[in-house]
Design an enzyme around this catalytic site. Structure first.
Site, PDB file in Angstrom:
ATOM      1  N   MET A 330       0.826  -1.214   0.000  1.00 29.13           N
ATOM      2  CA  MET A 330       0.000   0.000   0.000  1.00 29.13           C
ATOM      3  C   MET A 330       0.856   1.257   0.000  1.00 29.13           C
ATOM      4  SD  MET A 330      -3.036  -1.043  -0.260  1.00 29.13           S
ATOM      5  CE  MET A 330      -4.063   0.391   0.052  1.00 29.13           C
ATOM      6  N   ASP A 349      10.967   3.250   5.546  1.00 31.74           N
ATOM      7  CA  ASP A 349      10.780   1.839   5.921  1.00 31.74           C
ATOM      8  C   ASP A 349      11.983   1.405   6.747  1.00 31.74           C
ATOM      9  OD1 ASP A 349      10.053  -1.006   5.980  1.00 31.74           O
ATOM     10  OD2 ASP A 349       8.684  -0.507   4.350  1.00 31.74           O
ATOM     11  N   GLU A 408      -0.161  -4.374   9.886  1.00 41.30           N
ATOM     12  CA  GLU A 408      -1.440  -4.206  10.575  1.00 41.30           C
ATOM     13  C   GLU A 408      -1.353  -4.773  11.999  1.00 41.30           C
ATOM     14  OE1 GLU A 408      -3.610  -2.322   9.671  1.00 41.30           O
ATOM     15  OE2 GLU A 408      -5.641  -3.011  10.024  1.00 41.30           O
ATOM     16  N   LYS A 413       1.789   0.021  15.489  1.00 48.00           N
ATOM     17  CA  LYS A 413       1.302   1.323  15.021  1.00 48.00           C
ATOM     18  C   LYS A 413       1.331   2.338  16.166  1.00 48.00           C
ATOM     19  CE  LYS A 413      -1.678  -0.402  11.230  1.00 48.00           C
ATOM     20  NZ  LYS A 413      -1.202   0.058   9.936  1.00 48.00           N
ATOM     21  N   SER A 435      -6.796  -0.905   7.932  1.00 51.43           N
ATOM     22  CA  SER A 435      -8.114  -1.309   7.442  1.00 51.43           C
ATOM     23  C   SER A 435      -8.952  -1.951   8.540  1.00 51.43           C
ATOM     24  CB  SER A 435      -7.984  -2.245   6.241  1.00 51.43           C
ATOM     25  OG  SER A 435      -6.935  -3.139   6.401  1.00 51.43           O
ATOM     26  N   HIS A 456      -8.089   5.774   4.492  1.00 50.06           N
ATOM     27  CA  HIS A 456      -8.088   4.371   4.072  1.00 50.06           C
ATOM     28  C   HIS A 456      -8.201   4.253   2.554  1.00 50.06           C
ATOM     29  CE1 HIS A 456     -10.147   0.200   4.067  1.00 50.06           C
ATOM     30  NE2 HIS A 456      -8.846   0.051   4.140  1.00 50.06           N
ATOM     31  N   ASN A 459      -7.052  -1.261  -2.381  1.00 47.43           N
ATOM     32  CA  ASN A 459      -6.022  -1.936  -3.156  1.00 47.43           C
ATOM     33  C   ASN A 459      -6.557  -2.310  -4.541  1.00 47.43           C
ATOM     34  OD1 ASN A 459      -3.686  -3.310  -3.751  1.00 47.43           O
ATOM     35  ND2 ASN A 459      -4.128  -5.086  -2.464  1.00 47.43           N
ATOM     36  N   ASN A 506     -15.737  -2.153   3.947  1.00 45.15           N
ATOM     37  CA  ASN A 506     -15.465  -3.550   4.315  1.00 45.15           C
ATOM     38  C   ASN A 506     -16.537  -4.099   5.249  1.00 45.15           C
ATOM     39  OD1 ASN A 506     -13.245  -3.775   2.686  1.00 45.15           O
ATOM     40  ND2 ASN A 506     -11.789  -3.195   4.284  1.00 45.15           N
TER      41      ASN A 506
END
Ligand code: NAI
Length: 719
Positions: A330, A349, A408, A413, A435, A456, A459, A506
């Protein structure tokens, strides 16, 4: 004529008539019945002028020629009780446009900006067209995208000037071409720099006047195209073949009708071809698909202007430099969009190798765009130059917006947000692309939770237009507006949604996906489930979608939703069993279908049948009708959507429907999930839900739906 301000003005210069369209009070020019009548009066007068050298048709708008027919008028036409009205308007437009070819001098459409739909048809009715090379110049016939065909000569004149194959490609796809391409395919005489456009048009009039070649040109265009039966069959087969890969004839008949009209008319004179075109468009005008597609056209624009959440008038922060943390699938796709749209992006990263791989992925996205002619090689280099890959989190100090897209895991996070709180500038807005994790919970780790919200993406992020802007309990309107504004500047459509498990899209998609697995467990074959969903209009069936998303990812998402809505949802055993058996979907070529390496088309796998039979124990496989399957899949989706409205997860039916259209490809010809419910009628939906309620509380009719049913109400009061 009435006293209404006129849209067309006529002047003369050096024996050249210049007819300018400048619709008062509007940003772009559109055509409607009144403007066609005005044009008719001008053309009648001009027809009597033997002293003129030519006519130039120009626009008074700075960056627009004519953006097509006024769709508000089209919508009124759909609602008109007089079925002849559409036919009369089509006939009148054709008749007035035909008058260009009766003028005693040549005419040239001088195009800068969009010349689309009726606007291009008007230009095609002129003897010649010339356009600017400017990026705003686009020529196209997008009528099939709103469920109709070009009806003012487009299906007849475009094949005559650009060739039958190219014309069919443009008409069936609805895609526009730029000035350079228009010149290359013969749609315009030439494409020139904007500054010299009028001079070039005048020069064109001189050239064609020398040997009066415009008369021969006119005669040629009035005659048949003349293809052999073999040529025609080949071209039509190619066009229909390509079309069949993209759209279903039953759901989107318009492009198929366009191919048929061209097939039937290529060997007829123009006048007869126009009659066939007119006869073919009338049943499409106001057909259910065209009504819904025009509705979607307006709904898209409304949602684009107002993302919901009461922030339409709130000014967001100015974002100049962005940091994206987490350069995975993502993070890299999102970075590719940001850099292409001109933002400097600091991409963070854990190590160099991961960053190198991310840059490779980004460049691969650019390469695809370049191959499709949508990105130049210099723009590609510039975009890559805007990305600064970093391993040190301190680098985000320079950013005024930070998007988190790391793995995730809530603790990872939160830990990141704690560290970020010490680094970022005081006015910096922070967002998470999570998500499944609650935004309000993540906010606990952010020093200024009012400057934090969800952003959000879907994909593949470089293609999907929806961005859910998730409002945490403490997110400020300004933070939400900053995110929405940024999303818009990336070419995305933001929709503000509440913070619940699954957020909006979702949360509605998962019950549908789970219902498909429950049906599978009952013994319904995977290919029947996928076929029924596709016949309903979904871009792919739910079983294949599981394989595409990844069964491990689907399992994880289902668990999150089940934890929140366990009163009505459960994780189907088959999903757990598949993941346990190491079947993860397309990523390891084994999912509900079996894939040959590198292929995305799945084969039936008896291994899965065995696993399902085992789960069923001694129970026989159910045999259900397509009808029942459609009901169960889409009612499961609908019931959850209504619950989202009840809980005010989203502002209204329109925002919900547009989010599903843009986020999961809910079929546009149905207008939206709640539009579909309106078409069925709330009472029918409630009755159907009651019928399935014995299967479980997921089918229990939501209160809002019952109220609508009792009061004969609708989700869209205007219809
Ligand atoms: P991914 O696993 O491809 O990428 C995650 C990246 O974050 C990896 O490169 C990893 O090295 C890096 N990372 C981990 N911890 C880090 C840290 N502390 N600092 C810097 N970098 C770190 O994951 P993917 O699929 O890109 O997902 C990222 C986020 O986007 C997740 O929150 C996910 O839920 C969300 N998301 C994923 C979608 C999908 O379809 N894959 C769709 C929408 C949202």
């Amino acid at each position: 004529m009435s006293d209404a301000p006129t849209a067309w003005t006529l002047e003369e210069r050096d024996r050249i008539a210049i007819l300018t369209l400048d619709v008062p009070g509007e940003r772009v020019n559109t055509l409607n019945a009144a403007r066609i009548e005005e044009l008719a009066v001008h053309l009648d007068r001009l027809a009597r002028r033997n002293d003129l050298r030519g006519l130039l048709v120009v626009s008074g708008k700075p960056n627009n020629f004519i953006a097509g027919v006024d769709l508000k008028e089209v919508q009124q036409l759909f609602r008109s009780p007089d079925p002849q009205k559409a036919d009369r308007l089509t006939a009148r437009g054709q008749e007035v446009f035909n008058r260009f070819a009766t003028l005693p001098f040549p005419s040239v459409a001088v195009i800068h900006g969009a010349a689309v739909g009726g606007g291009l048809e008007l230009a095609l009715a002129c003897d010649y067209r010339i356009c600017s090379l400017n990026g705003v110049t686009q020529l196209g016939l997008p009528e099939t995208q709103i469920g109709i065909i070009p009806g003012w000569g487009g299906t007849q004149r475009l094949p005559r000037v650009a060739g039958v194959s190219k014309a069919l490609e443009m008409i069936t796809s609805g895609q526009s071409v730029d000035g350079r391409t228009a010149a290359a395919i013969g749609l315009v005489w030439d494409a020139v720099p904007q500054e010299g456009l009028i001079e070039e048009a005048e020069r064109l009039l001189e050239i064609v006047a020398e040997d009066e070649r415009w008369r021969a040109q006119r005669e040629r265009l009035a005659g048949p195209i003349g293809l052999t039966e073999d040529q025609l069959q080949f071209i039509v087969a190619v066009a229909e073949g390509m079309l069949a890969q993209r759209v279903n004839r039953r759901h989107y008949p318009a492009p198929y009708v366009a191919v048929d009209v061209v097939r039937r008319t290529v060997n007829l004179p123009l006048a007869e071809g126009l009659a066939v075109e007119r006869e073919a468009i009338v049943p499409l005008l106001g057909s259910p698909a065209s009504r819904e597609l025009v509705h979607v056209f307006f709904a898209t624009r409304r949602v684009e202007k107002n993302p919901g959440g009461g922030i339409a008038a709130v000014e967001g922060n100015k974002v100049e430099t962005i940091a994206v943390i987490g350069a995975g699938v993502m993070g890299s796709a999102i970075t590719s969009v940001m850099a292409r749209r001109g933002y400097p992006v600091i991409l963070v990263d854990l190590n160099r190798e991961l960053l190198d791989r991310a840059i490779e992925r980004i460049d691969a996205i650019y390469q695809t765009l370049q191959q499709r002619g949508r990105l130049s090689s210099s723009a590609r280099t510039q975009a890559l130059g805007r990305i600064a890959p970093m391993t040190d989190l301190e680098a985000v100090r320079a950013a005024d917006f930070v998007l988190e897209a790391i793995i995730e895991r809530e603790e990872a996070k939160k830990d990141l947000f704690r560290r970020l709180s010490d680094i970022v500038r005081p006015d910096c807005v922070l967002a998470s692309n999570t998500s499944t994790i609650s935004i309000s919970r993540l906010a606990e780790a952010v020093r200024h939770p009012e400057r934090f919200a969800g952003m959000h993406f879907f994909n593949p992020a470089e293609r999907m237009r929806l961005v859910e802007v998730i409002r945490g309990t403490q997110s400020s309107p300004q933070a939400l507006a900053t995110i929405a504004q940024l999303a818009r500047s990336l070419g995305k459509t933001p929709v503000v949604v509440g913070d619940c498990a699954g957020f909006l899209v979702n949360r509605i998609l998962v019950p549908y996906m789970l219902e498909a697995l429950i049906l599978l467990e009952e013994g319904v074959p995977a290919d029947q489930l996928d076929r029924v969903a596709k016949e309903f209009g979904m871009p792919m069936g739910p079983i294949l979608l599981h394989d595409v998303v990844g069964l491990d990812v689907a399992l994880y998402a289902s668990r999150v939703l089940v934890a929140a809505y366990g009163d009505r949802l459960h994780v189907p055993k088959v999903l757990e069993a598949m993941v346990q058996a190491g079947r993860l979907g397309q990523k390891n070529n084994l999912g509900f279908y079996r894939y040959r390496p590198g292929r995305t088309k799945g084969q039936h796998d008896p291994e899965v049948d065995r696993l399902l039979a085992e789960l069923r124990g001694g129970d026989a496989a159910a045999s259900l009708s397509d009808h029942v399957i459609e009901d169960r899949l889409f009612l499961a989706m609908l019931a959850e959507a209504v619950r989202c409205l009840e809980e005010q997860i989203v502002d209204d039916a329109e925002h919900l429907d547009m989010a599903l259209l843009l986020g999961i490809g809910f079929p546009a010809f149905r207008g939206g999930l709640l539009r579909w419910a309106d078409q069925l009628g709330a009472a029918t939906v409630v009755a159907k839900l009651r019928e399935y309620e014995p299967l479980g509380p997921r089918f229990r009719p939501p209160k809002l739906l019952e109220e609508l049913a009792a009061g004969n109400g609708r989700f869209y009061p205007e219809g």
